[in-house]
Structures are given as C-alpha cells and as structure tokens.
Scaffold this motif. Structure first.
Motif, PDB file in Angstrom:
ATOM      1  N   HIS A  42       0.849  -1.209   0.000  1.00 32.81           N
ATOM      2  CA  HIS A  42       0.000   0.000   0.000  1.00 32.81           C
ATOM      3  C   HIS A  42       0.875   1.246   0.000  1.00 32.81           C
ATOM      4  O   HIS A  42       1.041   1.895   1.038  1.00 32.81           O
ATOM      5  N   PRO A  43       1.463   1.582  -1.164  1.00 40.12           N
ATOM      6  CA  PRO A  43       2.287   2.800  -1.197  1.00 40.12           C
ATOM      7  C   PRO A  43       1.403   4.045  -1.144  1.00 40.12           C
ATOM      8  O   PRO A  43       0.334   4.060  -1.756  1.00 40.12           O
ATOM      9  N   SER A  44       1.832   5.057  -0.411  1.00 38.70           N
ATOM     10  CA  SER A  44       1.059   6.310  -0.400  1.00 38.70           C
ATOM     11  C   SER A  44       2.005   7.499  -0.505  1.00 38.70           C
ATOM     12  O   SER A  44       3.213   7.381  -0.290  1.00 38.70           O
ATOM     13  N   ASP A  45       1.422   8.635  -0.827  1.00 39.37           N
ATOM     14  CA  ASP A  45       2.197   9.847  -1.047  1.00 39.37           C
ATOM     15  C   ASP A  45       2.737  10.386   0.273  1.00 39.37           C
ATOM     16  O   ASP A  45       2.227  10.060   1.332  1.00 39.37           O
ATOM     17  N   ASN A  46       3.735  11.236   0.191  1.00 39.74           N
ATOM     18  CA  ASN A  46       4.284  11.849   1.393  1.00 39.74           C
ATOM     19  C   ASN A  46       3.288  12.839   1.984  1.00 39.74           C
ATOM     20  O   ASN A  46       2.315  13.208   1.344  1.00 39.74           O
ATOM     21  N   ARG A  47       3.531  13.269   3.207  1.00 35.66           N
ATOM     22  CA  ARG A  47       2.688  14.250   3.897  1.00 35.66           C
ATOM     23  C   ARG A  47       1.281  13.738   4.150  1.00 35.66           C
ATOM     24  O   ARG A  47       0.353  14.510   4.317  1.00 35.66           O
ATOM     25  N   GLN A  48       1.111  12.415   4.155  1.00 33.38           N
ATOM     26  CA  GLN A  48      -0.191  11.819   4.455  1.00 33.38           C
ATOM     27  C   GLN A  48      -0.028  11.015   5.738  1.00 33.38           C
ATOM     28  O   GLN A  48      -0.680   9.991   5.908  1.00 33.38           O
ATOM     29  N   GLU A  49       0.857  11.467   6.628  1.00 35.30           N
ATOM     30  CA  GLU A  49       1.269  10.594   7.730  1.00 35.30           C
ATOM     31  C   GLU A  49       0.117  10.115   8.608  1.00 35.30           C
ATOM     32  O   GLU A  49       0.050   8.937   8.942  1.00 35.30           O
ATOM     33  N   ILE A  50      -0.774  11.030   9.002  1.00 33.41           N
ATOM     34  CA  ILE A  50      -1.831  10.623   9.929  1.00 33.41           C
ATOM     35  C   ILE A  50      -2.823   9.682   9.234  1.00 33.41           C
ATOM     36  O   ILE A  50      -3.207   8.649   9.785  1.00 33.41           O
ATOM     37  N   ALA A  51      -3.186   9.996   8.001  1.00 29.47           N
ATOM     38  CA  ALA A  51      -4.104   9.127   7.258  1.00 29.47           C
ATOM     39  C   ALA A  51      -3.474   7.740   7.071  1.00 29.47           C
ATOM     40  O   ALA A  51      -4.140   6.708   7.201  1.00 29.47           O
ATOM     41  N   ARG A  52      -2.168   7.717   6.801  1.00 32.30           N
ATOM     42  CA  ARG A  52      -1.463   6.454   6.613  1.00 32.30           C
ATOM     43  C   ARG A  52      -1.426   5.654   7.923  1.00 32.30           C
ATOM     44  O   ARG A  52      -1.642   4.436   7.943  1.00 32.30           O
ATOM     45  N   ALA A  53      -1.178   6.354   9.028  1.00 28.70           N
ATOM     46  CA  ALA A  53      -1.159   5.700  10.344  1.00 28.70           C
ATOM     47  C   ALA A  53      -2.536   5.131  10.664  1.00 28.70           C
ATOM     48  O   ALA A  53      -2.652   3.986  11.131  1.00 28.70           O
ATOM     49  N   GLN A  54      -3.596   5.904  10.392  1.00 29.11           N
ATOM     50  CA  GLN A  54      -4.960   5.424  10.665  1.00 29.11           C
ATOM     51  C   GLN A  54      -5.288   4.207   9.811  1.00 29.11           C
ATOM     52  O   GLN A  54      -5.890   3.240  10.294  1.00 29.11           O
ATOM     53  N   GLN A  72      -6.226   1.275  21.139  1.00 28.65           N
ATOM     54  CA  GLN A  72      -5.062   1.337  22.034  1.00 28.65           C
ATOM     55  C   GLN A  72      -4.637  -0.027  22.587  1.00 28.65           C
ATOM     56  O   GLN A  72      -3.527  -0.173  23.079  1.00 28.65           O
ATOM     57  N   GLN A  73      -5.522  -1.045  22.531  1.00 32.51           N
ATOM     58  CA  GLN A  73      -5.148  -2.384  23.027  1.00 32.51           C
ATOM     59  C   GLN A  73      -4.570  -3.274  21.928  1.00 32.51           C
ATOM     60  O   GLN A  73      -4.221  -4.430  22.168  1.00 32.51           O
ATOM     61  N   LEU A  74      -4.450  -2.753  20.715  1.00 34.90           N
ATOM     62  CA  LEU A  74      -3.905  -3.562  19.616  1.00 34.90           C
ATOM     63  C   LEU A  74      -2.460  -3.971  19.899  1.00 34.90           C
ATOM     64  O   LEU A  74      -1.745  -3.309  20.661  1.00 34.90           O
ATOM     65  N   ALA A  77       3.668   9.506  14.424  1.00 38.07           N
ATOM     66  CA  ALA A  77       2.377   9.720  13.741  1.00 38.07           C
ATOM     67  C   ALA A  77       1.366   8.658  14.177  1.00 38.07           C
ATOM     68  O   ALA A  77       0.181   8.956  14.353  1.00 38.07           O
ATOM     69  N   VAL A  78       1.843   7.409  14.359  1.00 36.15           N
ATOM     70  CA  VAL A  78       0.929   6.354  14.815  1.00 36.15           C
ATOM     71  C   VAL A  78       0.418   6.669  16.223  1.00 36.15           C
ATOM     72  O   VAL A  78      -0.781   6.568  16.496  1.00 36.15           O
ATOM     73  N   PHE A  79       1.327   7.099  17.099  1.00 35.62           N
ATOM     74  CA  PHE A  79       0.880   7.368  18.473  1.00 35.62           C
ATOM     75  C   PHE A  79      -0.027   8.599  18.533  1.00 35.62           C
ATOM     76  O   PHE A  79      -0.940   8.661  19.353  1.00 35.62           O
ATOM     77  N   GLU A  80       0.201   9.531  17.642  1.00 30.49           N
ATOM     78  CA  GLU A  80      -0.693  10.684  17.540  1.00 30.49           C
ATOM     79  C   GLU A  80      -2.093  10.212  17.109  1.00 30.49           C
ATOM     80  O   GLU A  80      -3.104  10.644  17.685  1.00 30.49           O
ATOM     81  N   ALA A  81      -2.147   9.317  16.137  1.00 27.17           N
ATOM     82  CA  ALA A  81      -3.438   8.772  15.688  1.00 27.17           C
ATOM     83  C   ALA A  81      -4.092   7.971  16.816  1.00 27.17           C
ATOM     84  O   ALA A  81      -5.315   8.007  17.001  1.00 27.17           O
ATOM     85  N   LEU A  82      -3.258   7.277  17.588  1.00 30.60           N
ATOM     86  CA  LEU A  82      -3.759   6.442  18.687  1.00 30.60           C
ATOM     87  C   LEU A  82      -4.370   7.280  19.815  1.00 30.60           C
ATOM     88  O   LEU A  82      -5.332   6.864  20.454  1.00 30.60           O
TER      89      LEU A  82
END
Ligand code: SAH
Length: 245
Positions: free
Chosen positions: A52-64, A104-106, A92-97
């Motif tokens: 699943h390649p994605s563009d840069n600057r999409q960090e939060i959407a990618r983390a979600q 959070q239990q994953l 970015a993942v922890f920000e999304a979390l």
C-alpha cells in the motif's frame, strides 16, 4: 483479541544488509505493507503480501489506515526509512492512537532501524563520538524561528549536530541561513560532513570546513554532520574525541 498486529519498522538507510533480522522477520510474516512510495518499493513483492504505497505528507491518514487494517485482523508493517522513531512514522501512529482509544489495546510494536546519521557517522569515522543532537531542518511541522533557536543553542553548547532534511526544492534558502548562523558561533575550520544517499549505489561522502561549505552541497538525500570544536581528521577519517575540553 484478534490476531492482527502492527509493526512500525525502520528499513535502515538503503542497503538490505543494514536491515535488522527482526524487521526482515516481520516483513516475512506480514499480510500488508504500508508506507511512503519509495520505502514500500524497497520491500520485495511476494504472493500473499499486499503493498500500500502512499504519497508523502499523508502521515496521519497512513497511520490510521495501518491501525484499521491491524484492527481488522491483518498483519501490518508500516515502513519508514532509517529508524521509524526519528522524524518518521512512529510518532504519527501514536498521535493517531491518542485520538482513537478503540485501537489502544492492539498489538503494536516499534522495530528500530539504523538511522541516517548513524550510518553516515560510521562511514566518516566517529564524528558523533561525544555529545551530539539531531535537528530536522524542515519547517513543515515547526516554525523556522524554532529551528534557528535550536541550532544556535546547540552551537553555543558545543554539541556536534546532525541535520536531517537540510534542503528541499520548496525551501532552497533554509540551509544557507543555517550555515550563516553557524559561522557566527563556530570557527571557520569546523568540520562538516555531507553524507548523501548512504547505503545506496549513489552514496557520496564529502568532508569540508565550515568556511568551504556551500548550500548546494546538501539536498533532500543528504544528512549533514557538523563536528564539535574538537572534531578533527585522522588519516581519511573524521572523529570526535570522547572527552570534552
Ligand atoms: N527516519 C529517517 C529520517 C527521515 S527524514 C532516518 O531515521 O534516517 C529524511 C531525511 O533523512 C533526509 O532528508 C536525509 O536528511 C536523511 N536521510 C535518510 N536516508 C538517508 C541516506 N540513505 N543517506 C543520507 N541521508 C539520509
């Protein structure tokens, strides 16, 4: 609890030999790999692995997206270059979390990688052998005034420095300002290592003095290491003594 998991993994600077066995194992077990296009391109395709390649600057959407896949039972590796905790996807993942208590239990793990400054330092010798700091020169997520204040403080405290994202097409002048600022505090003989594309076929290392350094010596594939006042050359190497003056 489902069997899905998320590994936030660092791929190292480029060469597969600098990938940790732990990350290789996670990639072998994954059903899905998520990340910025050039990093996902480093993962060998195989049957049963969705990329699943994605563009840069999409960090939060990618983390979600990565968290949602793990919640759905998939085995997901979210890839960064270098180390995922250094100006990369782990935060970015922890920000999304923070905004998604249901996830959070994953089963979430961060797998370290060799960050650019350490790969570059090893090639040069040991320029980061005493106290040092890492500063991201991109102003995407912080004001330019904060960057300049931190560089000034680091130079005044005689830290060696590693600069990530030194120069880009969208901000060609940042690095020129940083060099000018360093020249206010540091002597002209201060050593500066420009390490480009370390661990790839395009790798190039160049060591110059601060007086000789020009903005064009850096680009987005370069990490810049600035020595402290005691950093010196020995033969073809650059090193910083273990003791401070
Ligand atoms: N997470 C990455 C850093 C991402 S920020 C890490 O830990 O290395 C992107 C910046 O890292 C680039 O602008 C450059 O300054 C540096 N960088 C990444 N890979 C590099 C490499 N192979 N050689 C030199 N610098 C690199």
């Amino acid at each position: 609890m489902n069997a899905g998991w998320l590994c936030i993994a660092g791929l190292g600077p480029g060469d597969p030999s600098m990938l940790t066995p732990e990350v290789t194992q996670a990639l072998d077990q994954a059903t899905d790999v998520v990340g910025y296009i050039p990093y996902v391109a480093r993962v060998a395709p195989r049957a049963g692995l969705r990329l699943h390649p994605s563009d840069n600057r999409q960090e939060i959407a990618r983390a979600q997206a990565a968290l949602a896949m793990a919640a759905a039972g998939q085995r997901v590796v979210l890839v960064s270059s270098g180390d995922p905790g250094v100006f990369a996807m782990a935060s970015a993942v922890f920000e999304a979390l923070e905004a998604a208590p249901q996830w959070q239990q994953l089963d979430i793990r961060v797998l370290p990688g060799i960050t650019a400054m350490l790969a570059a330092a090893a090639r040069a010798g040991a320029p980061l052998g005493h106290d040092f700091c890492a500063i991201n020169l991109s102003d995407n997520l912080k004001p330019a005034t904060t960057i300049e204040a931190r560089v000034r403080a680091a130079a005044a405290a005689d830290f060696a420095m590693a600069f990530y994202n030194p120069r880009s097409v969208s901000r060609p002048d940042t690095f020129a300002r940083i060099l000018a600022l360093l020249r206010e505090t540091c002597e002209p003989e201060r050593l500066v290592v420009f390490a480009r594309a370390v661990g790839t076929p395009e790798e190039r290392l160049r060591t110059v003095t601060l007086a000789e350094a020009t903005p064009e010596m850096a680009d987005m594939r370069t990490v810049v290491l600035v020595g402290n006042a005691a950093t010196r050359r020995v033969g073809r190497f650059v090193y910083t003594p273990r003791a401070a003056r």
